[in-house]
Design a protein around this motif. Structure first.
Motif, PDB file in Angstrom:
ATOM      1  N   GLY A  50       4.206   1.941   7.125  1.00  0.00           N
ATOM      2  CA  GLY A  50       2.786   2.364   7.285  1.00  0.00           C
ATOM      3  C   GLY A  50       2.507   3.642   6.615  1.00  0.00           C
ATOM      4  O   GLY A  50       3.479   4.383   6.351  1.00  0.00           O
ATOM      5  N   GLU A  51       1.133   4.076   6.402  1.00  0.00           N
ATOM      6  CA  GLU A  51       0.779   5.295   5.745  1.00  0.00           C
ATOM      7  C   GLU A  51       1.059   6.369   6.644  1.00  0.00           C
ATOM      8  O   GLU A  51       1.610   7.340   5.989  1.00  0.00           O
ATOM      9  N   GLU A  52       0.881   6.125   7.787  1.00  0.00           N
ATOM     10  CA  GLU A  52       1.386   7.303   8.727  1.00  0.00           C
ATOM     11  C   GLU A  52       2.662   7.853   8.757  1.00  0.00           C
ATOM     12  O   GLU A  52       3.157   8.715   8.932  1.00  0.00           O
ATOM     13  N   ASP A  53       3.469   6.618   8.519  1.00  0.00           N
ATOM     14  CA  ASP A  53       5.163   7.069   8.497  1.00  0.00           C
ATOM     15  C   ASP A  53       5.464   7.576   7.348  1.00  0.00           C
ATOM     16  O   ASP A  53       6.327   8.493   7.184  1.00  0.00           O
ATOM     17  N   VAL A  54       4.948   7.097   6.191  1.00  0.00           N
ATOM     18  CA  VAL A  54       5.156   7.669   4.810  1.00  0.00           C
ATOM     19  C   VAL A  54       4.856   9.203   4.710  1.00  0.00           C
ATOM     20  O   VAL A  54       5.729   9.853   4.523  1.00  0.00           O
ATOM     21  N   PHE A  55       3.557   9.324   5.049  1.00  0.00           N
ATOM     22  CA  PHE A  55       3.176  10.911   4.904  1.00  0.00           C
ATOM     23  C   PHE A  55       3.708  11.693   5.837  1.00  0.00           C
ATOM     24  O   PHE A  55       3.933  13.012   5.770  1.00  0.00           O
ATOM     25  N   GLY A  56       3.875  11.400   7.221  1.00  0.00           N
ATOM     26  CA  GLY A  56       4.776  12.030   8.211  1.00  0.00           C
ATOM     27  C   GLY A  56       6.100  12.492   7.718  1.00  0.00           C
ATOM     28  O   GLY A  56       6.510  13.565   7.918  1.00  0.00           O
ATOM     29  N   PHE A  57       6.935  11.450   7.119  1.00  0.00           N
ATOM     30  CA  PHE A  57       8.146  11.494   6.706  1.00  0.00           C
ATOM     31  C   PHE A  57       8.203  12.564   5.506  1.00  0.00           C
ATOM     32  O   PHE A  57       8.879  13.632   5.669  1.00  0.00           O
ATOM     33  N   LEU A  58       7.247  12.504   4.448  1.00  0.00           N
ATOM     34  CA  LEU A  58       7.290  13.413   3.381  1.00  0.00           C
ATOM     35  C   LEU A  58       6.704  14.775   3.772  1.00  0.00           C
ATOM     36  O   LEU A  58       7.309  15.829   3.285  1.00  0.00           O
ATOM     37  N   SER A  59       5.749  14.843   4.995  1.00  0.00           N
ATOM     38  CA  SER A  59       5.334  16.215   5.240  1.00  0.00           C
ATOM     39  C   SER A  59       6.465  17.129   5.935  1.00  0.00           C
ATOM     40  O   SER A  59       6.968  18.385   5.797  1.00  0.00           O
ATOM     41  N   ARG A  60       7.350  16.348   6.753  1.00  0.00           N
ATOM     42  CA  ARG A  60       8.506  16.796   7.596  1.00  0.00           C
ATOM     43  C   ARG A  60       9.672  17.123   6.644  1.00  0.00           C
ATOM     44  O   ARG A  60       9.870  18.466   6.621  1.00  0.00           O
ATOM     45  N   GLU A  61      10.015  16.465   5.410  1.00  0.00           N
ATOM     46  CA  GLU A  61      11.196  16.684   4.763  1.00  0.00           C
ATOM     47  C   GLU A  61      10.666  17.852   3.686  1.00  0.00           C
ATOM     48  O   GLU A  61      11.501  18.585   3.310  1.00  0.00           O
ATOM     49  N   LEU A  62       9.461  17.563   3.082  1.00  0.00           N
ATOM     50  CA  LEU A  62       9.134  18.599   2.117  1.00  0.00           C
ATOM     51  C   LEU A  62       8.256  19.920   2.506  1.00  0.00           C
ATOM     52  O   LEU A  62       8.321  21.042   1.904  1.00  0.00           O
ATOM     53  N   GLU A  63       8.144  19.962   4.031  1.00  0.00           N
ATOM     54  CA  GLU A  63       7.552  21.211   4.727  1.00  0.00           C
ATOM     55  C   GLU A  63       6.082  21.283   4.033  1.00  0.00           C
ATOM     56  O   GLU A  63       5.950  22.479   3.813  1.00  0.00           O
ATOM     57  N   ILE A  64       5.466  20.147   3.747  1.00  0.00           N
ATOM     58  CA  ILE A  64       3.846  20.524   3.294  1.00  0.00           C
ATOM     59  C   ILE A  64       3.088  19.976   4.504  1.00  0.00           C
ATOM     60  O   ILE A  64       3.286  18.690   4.670  1.00  0.00           O
ATOM     61  N   PRO A  65       2.215  20.703   4.579  1.00  0.00           N
ATOM     62  CA  PRO A  65       1.210  20.504   5.746  1.00  0.00           C
ATOM     63  C   PRO A  65       0.413  19.183   5.539  1.00  0.00           C
ATOM     64  O   PRO A  65       0.019  18.870   4.329  1.00  0.00           O
ATOM     65  N   ARG A  66       0.018  18.114   6.452  1.00  0.00           N
ATOM     66  CA  ARG A  66      -0.820  16.871   6.123  1.00  0.00           C
ATOM     67  C   ARG A  66      -2.358  17.561   6.616  1.00  0.00           C
ATOM     68  O   ARG A  66      -2.420  18.530   7.542  1.00  0.00           O
ATOM     69  N   LEU A  67      -3.293  16.923   6.376  1.00  0.00           N
ATOM     70  CA  LEU A  67      -4.800  17.261   6.668  1.00  0.00           C
ATOM     71  C   LEU A  67      -5.536  15.807   6.495  1.00  0.00           C
ATOM     72  O   LEU A  67      -5.535  14.906   6.041  1.00  0.00           O
ATOM     73  N   ASN A  68      -6.541  15.989   7.599  1.00  0.00           N
ATOM     74  CA  ASN A  68      -7.441  14.971   7.718  1.00  0.00           C
ATOM     75  C   ASN A  68      -8.581  15.522   7.289  1.00  0.00           C
ATOM     76  O   ASN A  68      -9.640  16.123   7.560  1.00  0.00           O
ATOM     77  N   LEU A  69      -8.975  14.684   5.931  1.00  0.00           N
ATOM     78  CA  LEU A  69      -9.900  15.367   4.956  1.00  0.00           C
ATOM     79  C   LEU A  69     -11.328  14.825   5.455  1.00  0.00           C
ATOM     80  O   LEU A  69     -12.392  15.525   5.378  1.00  0.00           O
ATOM     81  N   ALA A  70     -11.463  13.923   6.243  1.00  0.00           N
ATOM     82  CA  ALA A  70     -12.643  13.391   6.895  1.00  0.00           C
ATOM     83  C   ALA A  70     -13.408  14.490   7.890  1.00  0.00           C
ATOM     84  O   ALA A  70     -14.376  14.672   7.924  1.00  0.00           O
ATOM     85  N   ALA A  71     -12.318  15.267   8.230  1.00  0.00           N
ATOM     86  CA  ALA A  71     -12.795  16.085   9.247  1.00  0.00           C
ATOM     87  C   ALA A  71     -13.228  17.547   8.760  1.00  0.00           C
ATOM     88  O   ALA A  71     -13.250  18.592   9.335  1.00  0.00           O
ATOM     89  N   LEU A  72     -12.857  17.732   7.401  1.00  0.00           N
ATOM     90  CA  LEU A  72     -12.990  19.114   6.604  1.00  0.00           C
ATOM     91  C   LEU A  72     -14.114  19.151   5.798  1.00  0.00           C
ATOM     92  O   LEU A  72     -14.792  17.883   5.256  1.00  0.00           O
ATOM     93  N   ARG A  73     -15.218  20.119   5.723  1.00  0.00           N
ATOM     94  CA  ARG A  73     -15.933  20.291   4.998  1.00  0.00           C
ATOM     95  C   ARG A  73     -15.648  21.444   3.786  1.00  0.00           C
ATOM     96  O   ARG A  73     -15.462  22.522   4.158  1.00  0.00           O
ATOM     97  N   VAL A  74     -15.674  21.017   2.524  1.00  0.00           N
ATOM     98  CA  VAL A  74     -15.074  21.756   1.504  1.00  0.00           C
ATOM     99  C   VAL A  74     -16.343  22.728   0.770  1.00  0.00           C
ATOM    100  O   VAL A  74     -17.489  21.648   0.603  1.00  0.00           O
ATOM    101  N   PRO A  75     -16.290  23.868   0.861  1.00  0.00           N
ATOM    102  CA  PRO A  75     -17.337  24.512   0.214  1.00  0.00           C
ATOM    103  C   PRO A  75     -17.874  23.959  -1.099  1.00  0.00           C
ATOM    104  O   PRO A  75     -16.819  23.868  -2.022  1.00  0.00           O
ATOM    105  N   LYS A  76     -19.410  24.043  -1.585  1.00  0.00           N
ATOM    106  CA  LYS A  76     -19.577  23.582  -3.280  1.00  0.00           C
ATOM    107  C   LYS A  76     -19.022  24.675  -3.961  1.00  0.00           C
ATOM    108  O   LYS A  76     -18.565  23.969  -5.212  1.00  0.00           O
ATOM    109  N   GLY A  77     -18.536  25.923  -3.616  1.00  0.00           N
ATOM    110  CA  GLY A  77     -18.189  26.613  -4.660  1.00  0.00           C
ATOM    111  C   GLY A  77     -16.780  26.346  -4.993  1.00  0.00           C
ATOM    112  O   GLY A  77     -16.341  26.571  -6.142  1.00  0.00           O
TER     113      GLY A  77
END
Length: 569
Positions: A50-77
């Motif tokens: 599953g997507e959740e399992d793959v990215f949870g594994f990569l985040s844990r092993e590579l020590e890269i944080p995960r992010l919910n893009l839908a909940a984020l507002r990126v500035p136009k700049g």
């Protein structure tokens, strides 16, 4: 930067943890090399994890944080820092910048090519954040869409430019087909609005002036969604541009005007129907998008269920008679009729129409536009059209006694006639024609079948999930939980693909009343629409409600949509 060796080590760790087998890893590795993808992309595509399992594994092993893009507002700049071609090529999204550190979302942390490109573009080091590929694609569509660039275009147009651009001189105003390549600011703004409407599958674009500003809204799947609003100084230029495209009088601001133009957008030839209405604060404009590709699919692709489609198929085989489609404005009547006509459009048939307005322009069909100002009404147009030896006739709408009478008599004299009526049910069409003054014996002899249709919103396939129907909704449908014991109800959770509405696209619900001997007798007796409907039900007619409920049971829509378009009776 992550090395290839560490990637292979991660895959082997999944094998050791029992998440994958050696055979699966071998197959994914070989396919990944062949198609220039990563093993983890193949694991997701083949749904081995599953997507959740793959990215949870990569985040844990590579020590890269995960992010919910839908909940984020990126500035136009931040979005402007990285061009669209770069984010699309590498499927990345810039998120934030702190001094010389740029945070970037990616679904493939093993891609190393974009590091140098980003560093050269932004003079920043790159920090990675993980997000699923679908979320990144949706975010790119959102942030790099045409409407997201609108603000920067509007910033380029100052008040002086706006005044100078009220009349564009570079266009061939005599041409019905408009080029959308001109880069003048107001022209570019209109082009972006049209492109965005097509991308969002909008059926209408609304330009609405108010005291201090104006706004643009799109009608998507039957509902209006605001795109953007801006101060009033640009509105006059925008109105003038659309009037020029539609060959309308740019100096007339006191009277309503109607026109049309055609544009080639994203390899689609789209007809735009233009309606301009003077209001208290200026002229409101509504553009209706008419994509001719939507009527070429054929009768079996209309989206109706099997039984009514079969009845339609039988009806159109008749050499003469009348076929009526009923329903409110925006219920898809015209699309249904044009689709049927397209299937019958052969060199051996003379197909003619009289419409107000001509919605879809179809090659091979002779189409006449009603013009009441010069005396070309539906009745006069139909009367003249019948002298042109047509085989099939489409009357855009039966609005008065004269048109109804001529249409019915044409159906009796060897023509196959299609038309629309504004009634709530198929049975109601009979009593409506009688109320118009058409003799019952003419109706009974000419009408082959009547269809009543509605459009329901489809559940978004990207965020579809099962759910329990509230008891209140069941009560309104006069249903019990036991009635739906073997039915799984679905709804859309809401995602970027459907603009968080839970619905994506529409589907037709329909009831088809076939004219049989018992129903003809009731029409001759001037029976009520209830009596006609009761007899049709005894003969096996599926009601609008039953058809809509069947679509719900197939998991394509919600019970709330069924209630919106039909009632149990």
């Amino acid at each position: 930067m992550i090395s290839t060796g560490s990637k292979e080590a991660l895959v082997q760790k999944l094998v050791k943890e029992g998440k994958l087998t050696n055979a699966q890893v071998k197959e994914c590795t070989e396919t990944a090399r062949k198609h220039k993808k990563t093993v983890f992309q193949l694991i997701l595509e083949k749904e081995l994890m599953g997507e959740e399992d793959v990215f949870g594994f990569l985040s844990r092993e590579l020590e890269i944080p995960r992010l919910n893009l839908a909940a984020l507002r990126v500035p136009k700049g931040i979005i402007r820092l990285v061009p669209k071609k770069i984010v699309e090529r590498y499927q990345i999204l810039p998120l934030s910048r702190i001094q010389n550190l740029l945070s970037v979302a990616t679904s493939n942390p093993f891609e190393i090519m974009f590091y140098d490109d980003l560093k050269e573009l932004t003079n920043c080091d790159v920090s990675l954040v993980l997000a699923p590929p679908k979320a990144i694609t949706a975010a790119i569509d959102n942030y790099y869409s045409e409407s997201s660039n609108m603000e920067s275009i509007l910033d380029d147009i100052d008040e002086e430019n706006a005044g100078a651009l009220k009349v564009e001189k570079g266009e061939d105003e005599s041409s019905a087909t408009v080029s959308v390549g001109n880069e003048a600011p107001v022209v570019k703004m209109v082009n972006l609005i049209l492109h965005e409407a097509l991308r969002l599958r909008a059926s209408d674009i609304h330009f609405e002036p108010y005291e201090k500003n104006f706004r643009v809204r799109y009608r998507i799947d039957g509902g209006l969604k605001e795109s953007f609003a801006h101060s009033r100084e640009l509105y006059g230029s925008l109105v003038a541009r659309i009037k020029i495209m539609a060959q309308l009088n740019i100096t007339e601001k006191r009277l309503p005007q109607d026109g049309r133009f055609r544009a080639n957008l994203e390899k689609h030839e789209i007809d735009f129907r233009v309606s301009i209405l003077p209001t208290y604060h200026g002229e409101k404009i509504v553009l209706r998008l008419l994509d001719k590709s939507g009527v070429k699919a054929g009768l079996d692709k209309l989206g109706f269920s099997e039984k009514p489609s079969a009845l339609f198929g039988e009806a159109v085989k008749h050499p003469y008679g009348m076929i009526l489609v009923t329903g409110p404005t925006g219920s898809g009547k015209s699309t249904t009729l044009y689709t049927i006509l397209s299937t019958m459009n052969t060199p051996g048939r003379n197909i003619m129409t009289v419409e107000d307005p001509v919605e879809y322009q179809i090659e091979g069909i002779t189409q006449t536009q009603v013009n009441a100002e010069v005396g070309l009404t539906f009745a006069n147009g139909l009367r003249s059209l019948l002298r042109q030896s047509p085989d099939i006739v489409l009357v855009g709408e039966i609005r008065d006694t004269e048109t109804a009478d001529i249409g019915v008599k044409a159906a009796l004299t060897g023509h196959l006639v299609f038309s629309t009526l504004h009634t709530n049910s198929a049975a109601g069409a009979m009593t409506r024609l009688i109320d118009m003054g058409v003799e019952p014996f003419l109706i009974a002899s000419s009408v082959i079948c009547v269809a009543a249709q509605r459009l329901m919103r489809k559940i978004c396939v990207h965020c579809k999930e099962p759910y329990k129907i509230p008891e209140e909704v069941l009560r309104r449908c006069t249903l019990k939980s036991s009635d739906l014991a073997h039915v799984t109800a679905y709804k859309g959770k809401g995602c970027p693909n459907c603009n968080h509405t839970g619905y994506l696209g529409r589907i037709g619900a329909i009831e088809v009343l076939k004219m049989e001997s018992e129903i003809r007798e009731l029409v001759l007796k001037r029976s009520s629409s209830d009596a006609i409907e009761k007899k049709a039900l005894e003969k096996g007619m599926e009601t609008l409600y039953e058809n809509a409920l069947g679509i719900f049971k197939n998991g394509l829509t919600t019970l709330e949509e069924v209630l919106r378009v039909a009632s149990k009776g």
